[in-house]
Design a protein around this motif. Structure first.
Motif, PDB file in Angstrom:
ATOM      1  N   ILE A  95     -15.890  -1.046  16.609  1.00 19.54           N
ATOM      2  CA  ILE A  95     -14.537  -1.586  16.858  1.00 19.54           C
ATOM      3  C   ILE A  95     -14.125  -2.048  18.222  1.00 19.54           C
ATOM      4  O   ILE A  95     -14.399  -1.199  18.889  1.00 19.54           O
ATOM      5  CB  ILE A  95     -13.963  -0.559  15.874  1.00 19.54           C
ATOM      6  N   ASP A  96     -13.667  -3.165  18.258  1.00 18.88           N
ATOM      7  CA  ASP A  96     -12.941  -3.731  19.978  1.00 18.88           C
ATOM      8  C   ASP A  96     -11.825  -2.325  20.119  1.00 18.88           C
ATOM      9  O   ASP A  96     -10.987  -2.611  19.039  1.00 18.88           O
ATOM     10  CB  ASP A  96     -12.550  -4.923  19.807  1.00 18.88           C
ATOM     11  N   ALA A  97     -11.780  -2.643  21.528  1.00 22.10           N
ATOM     12  CA  ALA A  97     -10.443  -1.252  21.688  1.00 22.10           C
ATOM     13  C   ALA A  97      -8.947  -2.030  21.820  1.00 22.10           C
ATOM     14  O   ALA A  97      -8.155  -1.764  22.137  1.00 22.10           O
ATOM     15  CB  ALA A  97     -11.432  -0.626  23.304  1.00 22.10           C
ATOM     16  N   ASP A  98      -9.254  -3.803  21.660  1.00 24.39           N
ATOM     17  CA  ASP A  98      -7.977  -4.115  21.841  1.00 24.39           C
ATOM     18  C   ASP A  98      -7.138  -4.651  20.815  1.00 24.39           C
ATOM     19  O   ASP A  98      -5.959  -5.189  21.175  1.00 24.39           O
ATOM     20  CB  ASP A  98      -8.215  -5.742  22.474  1.00 24.39           C
ATOM     21  N   LEU A  99      -7.662  -3.880  19.773  1.00 27.34           N
ATOM     22  CA  LEU A  99      -6.898  -3.599  18.846  1.00 27.34           C
ATOM     23  C   LEU A  99      -6.898  -5.276  17.993  1.00 27.34           C
ATOM     24  O   LEU A  99      -5.584  -5.481  16.725  1.00 27.34           O
ATOM     25  CB  LEU A  99      -5.337  -3.019  19.130  1.00 27.34           C
ATOM     26  N   GLN A 100      -7.782  -5.566  18.532  1.00 28.40           N
ATOM     27  CA  GLN A 100      -7.814  -7.392  17.786  1.00 28.40           C
ATOM     28  C   GLN A 100      -8.524  -7.150  16.043  1.00 28.40           C
ATOM     29  O   GLN A 100      -7.588  -7.494  15.257  1.00 28.40           O
ATOM     30  CB  GLN A 100      -8.655  -8.206  18.027  1.00 28.40           C
ATOM     31  N   GLN A 101      -8.614  -5.759  15.921  1.00 29.54           N
ATOM     32  CA  GLN A 101      -9.642  -5.669  14.940  1.00 29.54           C
ATOM     33  C   GLN A 101      -8.740  -4.159  14.736  1.00 29.54           C
ATOM     34  O   GLN A 101      -8.940  -2.809  15.389  1.00 29.54           O
ATOM     35  CB  GLN A 101     -10.590  -5.303  14.806  1.00 29.54           C
ATOM     36  N   ASP A 202      -3.681 -10.226  17.621  1.00 30.52           N
ATOM     37  CA  ASP A 202      -3.707 -11.002  18.441  1.00 30.52           C
ATOM     38  C   ASP A 202      -3.926  -9.538  19.014  1.00 30.52           C
ATOM     39  O   ASP A 202      -3.750  -8.592  19.119  1.00 30.52           O
ATOM     40  CB  ASP A 202      -2.194 -11.731  19.369  1.00 30.52           C
ATOM     41  N   ARG A 203      -4.429 -10.002  20.232  1.00 28.07           N
ATOM     42  CA  ARG A 203      -5.164  -8.938  21.856  1.00 28.07           C
ATOM     43  C   ARG A 203      -3.600  -8.607  21.866  1.00 28.07           C
ATOM     44  O   ARG A 203      -2.655  -8.914  22.529  1.00 28.07           O
ATOM     45  CB  ARG A 203      -5.425  -9.982  22.949  1.00 28.07           C
ATOM     46  N   GLU A 204      -3.265  -6.725  22.342  1.00 30.55           N
ATOM     47  CA  GLU A 204      -2.299  -6.133  22.517  1.00 30.55           C
ATOM     48  C   GLU A 204      -1.943  -5.944  23.882  1.00 30.55           C
ATOM     49  O   GLU A 204      -1.149  -6.868  24.229  1.00 30.55           O
ATOM     50  CB  GLU A 204      -3.013  -4.717  22.568  1.00 30.55           C
TER      51      GLU A 204
HETATM   52 MG    MG Z   1     -10.460  -9.190  21.253  1.00 36.84          MG
END
Ligand code: MG
Ligand code: UDP
Length: 311
Positions: A95-101, A202-204
């Protein structure tokens, strides 16, 4: 102590996101299990991500957190691979760190694995892509082409956001190739995969690490890792040129000018054909050096196991 669920989180310059990521993930996991670990792989971030991760690690002793710091930026593929080697969970999510997921989908994917023993991997795909039409179309065409060239089904909308059983992760770790292209690896290893849609957020904070140059390099990496067809291109071109040179040669019997063209084309076709033959051999070497297993067996049912459980 067994762990139910491992989450692997590749981080590159995510100082603005890792704290929120942890908060949201802890919240999402509450409804599922408390037997989980979060593995942050800091991929050589140039911002304060390592500091933030150390702080998170020190301040949340009640959560099983692992932080792996790379010596430099090796790329998300390397971060995921390292995560797989460290994860001990029965299920493993990338899972990505940017909370897009949204981490809630990690729970959704785990529940699918819980309910269906025949399903080995759940892949999340973006229900609605948040990118330009041209880029989306370009990606689609690329995956269609590489699927045709390699004979492996590359699913255009599939992302790295997925949850797999430990046995699938172990298989992936066992593939020793240096140039890793996850989309291909996930397809190549087989296993039963279920796809679910997810709404990408969206990217946080921070910005995407992708740009056109990186996307093109990624596409080339994929082609080189999964097909040796380009190596045989000179062979096909040489064959076409040979046919043309013969046609010109026949015409050349009447008009000497065509005879010269035919000779030039003939020489060129020989060079290309020889190069293509080398390419064909090189293609075999290319496959062999990857040292992939000849087959992957998913499960072995044996009468010996029955005897053991009977006792
Ligand atoms: Mg991303
Ligand atoms: N990432 C990484 N190493 C890199 C580039 C990206 O670990 O060299 C991580 C990044 O921190 C994020 C994930 O991979 O958690 C996806 O990256 P990004 O958000 O830039 O990709 P996008 O969502 O735009 O496709």
């Amino acid at each position: 102590m067994s762990v139910k669920h491992s989450l692997i989180v590749p981080c590159y310059n995510e100082e603005g996101n890792v704290e929120n990521f942890l908060k949201e993930t802890v919240e999402a996991m509450k409804g599922y299990t408390d037997s989980y670990e979060i593995i942050f792989v800091n991929d050589g971030s140039k911002d304060t991500t390592p500091k933030k991760l150390r702080q998170i690690f020190n301040e949340n002793k009640d959560v099983r957190i692992k932080v792996i710091n790379f010596s430099r930026n090796f790329g998300k593929e390397a971060a995921m691979y390292t995560g797989f080697t460290q994860a001990v969970g029965e299920y493993i999510t990338i899972i990505d760190a940017d909370l897009q997921q949204d981490p809630k989908y990690a729970v959704e994917m785990a529940r699918i694995l819980d309910s269906d023993p025949d399903c080995d991997m759940v892949a999340a795909y973006q229900a609605h892509r948040k990118e330009g039409k041209a880029l989306s179309k370009g990606k689609h065409t690329f995956y269609k082409t590489i699927s045709k060239m390699s004979g492996i089904d590359f699913i255009s909308d599939a992302s790295d956001f997925r949850t797999l059983r430990k046995c699938v992760a172990d298989t992936i770790v066992a593939l020793p190739e240096y140039h890793r292209f996850s989309k291909g690896i996930f397809s190549w290893v087989g296993y039963n995969t279920v796809s679910i849609p997810y709404e990408v957020r969206d990217r946080e904070n921070g910005e995407t690490k992708w740009n056109l140059k990186k996307l093109i390099a990624y596409a080339i990496e994929g082609i080189m890792a999964y097909t040796d067809k380009p190596l045989k291109l000179p062979l096909y071109l040489g064959a076409i040129l040979l046919v043309i040179s013969v046609v010109f040669g026949i015409i050349g019997l009447l008009a000497p000018y065509y005879g010269i063209i035919s000779a030039v084309l003939f020489a060129g076709s020989l060079v290309l054909i020889c190069q293509g033959i080398s390419g064909a051999y090189l293609g075999k070497v290319h496959t062999q050096v990857k040292d992939r297993p000849i087959f992957i067996s998913k499960e072995i049912l044996s009468y010996e196991d029955n005897q053991e459980s009977d006792n």
